[in-house]
Design a protein around this motif. Structure first.
Motif, mmCIF file in Angstrom:
data_model
loop_
_atom_site.group_PDB
_atom_site.id
_atom_site.type_symbol
_atom_site.label_atom_id
_atom_site.label_comp_id
_atom_site.label_asym_id
_atom_site.label_seq_id
_atom_site.Cartn_x
_atom_site.Cartn_y
_atom_site.Cartn_z
ATOM 1 N N ALA A 1 0.629 10.577 -0.789
ATOM 2 C CA ALA A 1 0.505 9.697 -1.789
ATOM 3 C C ALA A 1 -1.027 9.099 -1.817
ATOM 4 O O ALA A 1 -1.419 8.914 -3.001
ATOM 5 C CB ALA A 1 1.396 8.619 -1.586
ATOM 6 N N SER A 2 -1.412 8.954 -0.952
ATOM 7 C CA SER A 2 -3.145 8.740 -0.878
ATOM 8 C C SER A 2 -3.785 9.680 -1.664
ATOM 9 O O SER A 2 -4.763 9.545 -2.434
ATOM 10 C CB SER A 2 -3.714 8.328 0.574
ATOM 11 O OG SER A 2 -2.971 7.284 1.034
ATOM 12 N N ILE A 3 -3.607 11.123 -1.223
ATOM 13 C CA ILE A 3 -4.430 12.050 -1.723
ATOM 14 C C ILE A 3 -4.083 12.195 -3.304
ATOM 15 O O ILE A 3 -4.967 12.471 -4.086
ATOM 16 C CB ILE A 3 -4.193 13.424 -1.060
ATOM 17 C CG1 ILE A 3 -4.726 13.410 0.378
ATOM 18 C CG2 ILE A 3 -4.758 14.454 -1.790
ATOM 19 C CD1 ILE A 3 -4.255 14.509 1.439
ATOM 20 N N THR B 1 -3.083 9.801 -5.410
ATOM 21 C CA THR B 1 -3.904 8.725 -6.008
ATOM 22 C C THR B 1 -5.273 8.830 -6.314
ATOM 23 O O THR B 1 -5.982 8.524 -7.346
ATOM 24 C CB THR B 1 -3.726 7.347 -5.115
ATOM 25 O OG1 THR B 1 -2.373 7.275 -5.027
ATOM 26 C CG2 THR B 1 -4.195 6.218 -6.015
ATOM 27 N N LEU B 2 -5.680 9.565 -5.402
ATOM 28 C CA LEU B 2 -7.251 10.034 -5.527
ATOM 29 C C LEU B 2 -7.530 11.058 -6.358
ATOM 30 O O LEU B 2 -8.706 11.196 -7.138
ATOM 31 C CB LEU B 2 -8.180 10.040 -4.008
ATOM 32 C CG LEU B 2 -8.081 8.893 -3.232
ATOM 33 C CD1 LEU B 2 -8.533 9.419 -1.656
ATOM 34 C CD2 LEU B 2 -9.048 7.890 -3.648
ATOM 35 N N LYS C 1 2.779 8.841 3.418
ATOM 36 C CA LYS C 1 1.433 7.905 3.173
ATOM 37 C C LYS C 1 0.365 8.970 2.900
ATOM 38 O O LYS C 1 -0.512 8.817 1.954
ATOM 39 C CB LYS C 1 1.155 7.382 4.462
ATOM 40 C CG LYS C 1 2.229 6.204 4.852
ATOM 41 C CD LYS C 1 2.258 5.195 3.938
ATOM 42 C CE LYS C 1 3.200 4.003 4.567
ATOM 43 N NZ LYS C 1 3.287 2.922 3.475
ATOM 44 N N GLY C 2 0.065 9.873 3.673
ATOM 45 C CA GLY C 2 -0.900 11.014 3.239
ATOM 46 C C GLY C 2 -0.821 11.474 2.046
ATOM 47 O O GLY C 2 -2.054 11.585 1.268
ATOM 48 N N THR D 1 1.788 14.135 -5.503
ATOM 49 C CA THR D 1 2.385 12.986 -6.165
ATOM 50 C C THR D 1 3.918 12.950 -6.260
ATOM 51 O O THR D 1 4.758 12.125 -6.639
ATOM 52 C CB THR D 1 1.813 12.529 -7.670
ATOM 53 O OG1 THR D 1 2.235 13.526 -8.364
ATOM 54 C CG2 THR D 1 0.335 12.391 -7.504
#
Length: 312
Positions: free
Chosen positions: A153-155, A157-158, A150-151, A165
């Motif tokens: 993947a979020s970073i 994406t941003l 989760k962590g 990724t």
């Protein structure tokens, strides 16, 4: 008829032996009162199960029923000729051990060098670096599983940074390095403490003399610091080798051997064989081979590093 003098001589001769016997008896009783419970517990929890395990390694037992069939060396023949996953897990464990031992010791030593400098925040940094070691392996694995899935993947994406990724737990190569990252992050703090104790015992006058003679930091590190902390290196290598070979909880909680058993270390493979596949005898055979290999490697490591200590 004996004289008073002869009676006194008799008492003088015989009393010391009697007193010594009482003292020895008291020492023996005190020794077993302190050591006895610990030794009994060690026998019940470690020695007896160990020898039982050696026996079951030569049997075909499912670990549940009372039907134990002696098969001799058949389990070992099967492991060495037909069990491909055992060989794969063994090679993977050796690869992981080499990488994890080197990185854990390098990072631990670097952290020890950092916090032994004259920094105002050195005590706070020591606490922060040691804290991951206080978290259990299972809990740590689940925490990092959330971070990787989760962590990151979020970073990613941003920021669109490729590092975040990557399919960290979905690909065999990245999943392997994910286990390495978590293990080093957990173990480096403990190794740091051992290196700190060793670095604090290095005589500062030798370092000052080397600086006066024109030695740079790398030369001081190579020729003075590392030889003087050789005993600590021996201990840290022994600990990290044994930890890495026996890695289980982090492997179980982080990847559970996936994807498709690509990250199944040897300890997890033994657990799966004995308690999931219900082939306890085969699992014990694997465990016996594993024990012999780990004992041989750690004994050889201690012998070599101890010899280098003497030479240094």
């Amino acid at each position: 008829m004996s004289t008073p003098q002869s009676e006194l001589n008799s008492v003088a001769v015989h009393t010391p032996a009697h007193v010594n016997k009482k003292k020895n008896l008291k020492k023996a009783v005190s020794f077993w009162l302190f050591v006895g419970p610990a030794f009994l517990t060690f026998c019940v929890i470690v020695l007896i199960p160990f020898f039982y395990g050696m026996y079951y390694a030569f049997t075909d037992w499912n670990g549940v029923t009372g039907n134990v069939k002696w098969v001799g060396l058949d389990n070992f023949k099967y492991l060495l000729t037909e069990d491909k996953q055992f060989k794969t897990s063994f090679i993977l464990t050796v690869k992981y051990t080499v990488v994890a031992v080197i990185l854990t010791n390098v990072v631990g030593f670097a952290l020890a060098m950092l916090v032994t400098q004259m920094l105002k925040t050195s005590n706070i940094l020591r606490t922060i670096f040691f804290m991951p070691n206080l978290i259990g392996g299972l809990l740590l694995g689940f925490i990092w599983q959330f971070i990787f899935v989760k962590g990151f993947a979020s970073i990613g994406t941003l920021t669109n940074i490729k590092f975040f990724t990557l399919p960290w737990l979905g690909d065999a190569n990245t999943a392997f390095w994910g286990i390495v990252i978590v293990s080093v992050w957990q173990g480096a703090g403990y190794i740091m403490v051992i290196y700190i104790a060793a670095l604090q015992n290095v005589p500062q006058d030798l370092i000052e003399a080397a600086k006066i003679d024109g030695a740079n930091r790398l030369q001081i590190l190579k020729n003075i610091t590392i030889p003087l902390i050789a005993p600590a290196v021996t201990v840290c290598l022994f600990l990290t080798i044994s930890w890495s070979f026996k890695v289980f909880d982090t492997n179980l909680s982080l990847t559970n051997g996936g994807p498709f058993k690509a990250t199944e270390m040897l300890a997890l493979n033994i657990y799966t064989e004995a308690f999931v596949n219900n082939r306890y005898g085969l699992g014990e055979a694997k465990a016996l081979i594993f024990f012999i290999v780990v004992a041989a490697v750690t004994t050889l490591q201690v012998y070599i590093t101890k010899k280098r200590e003497v030479e240094a």
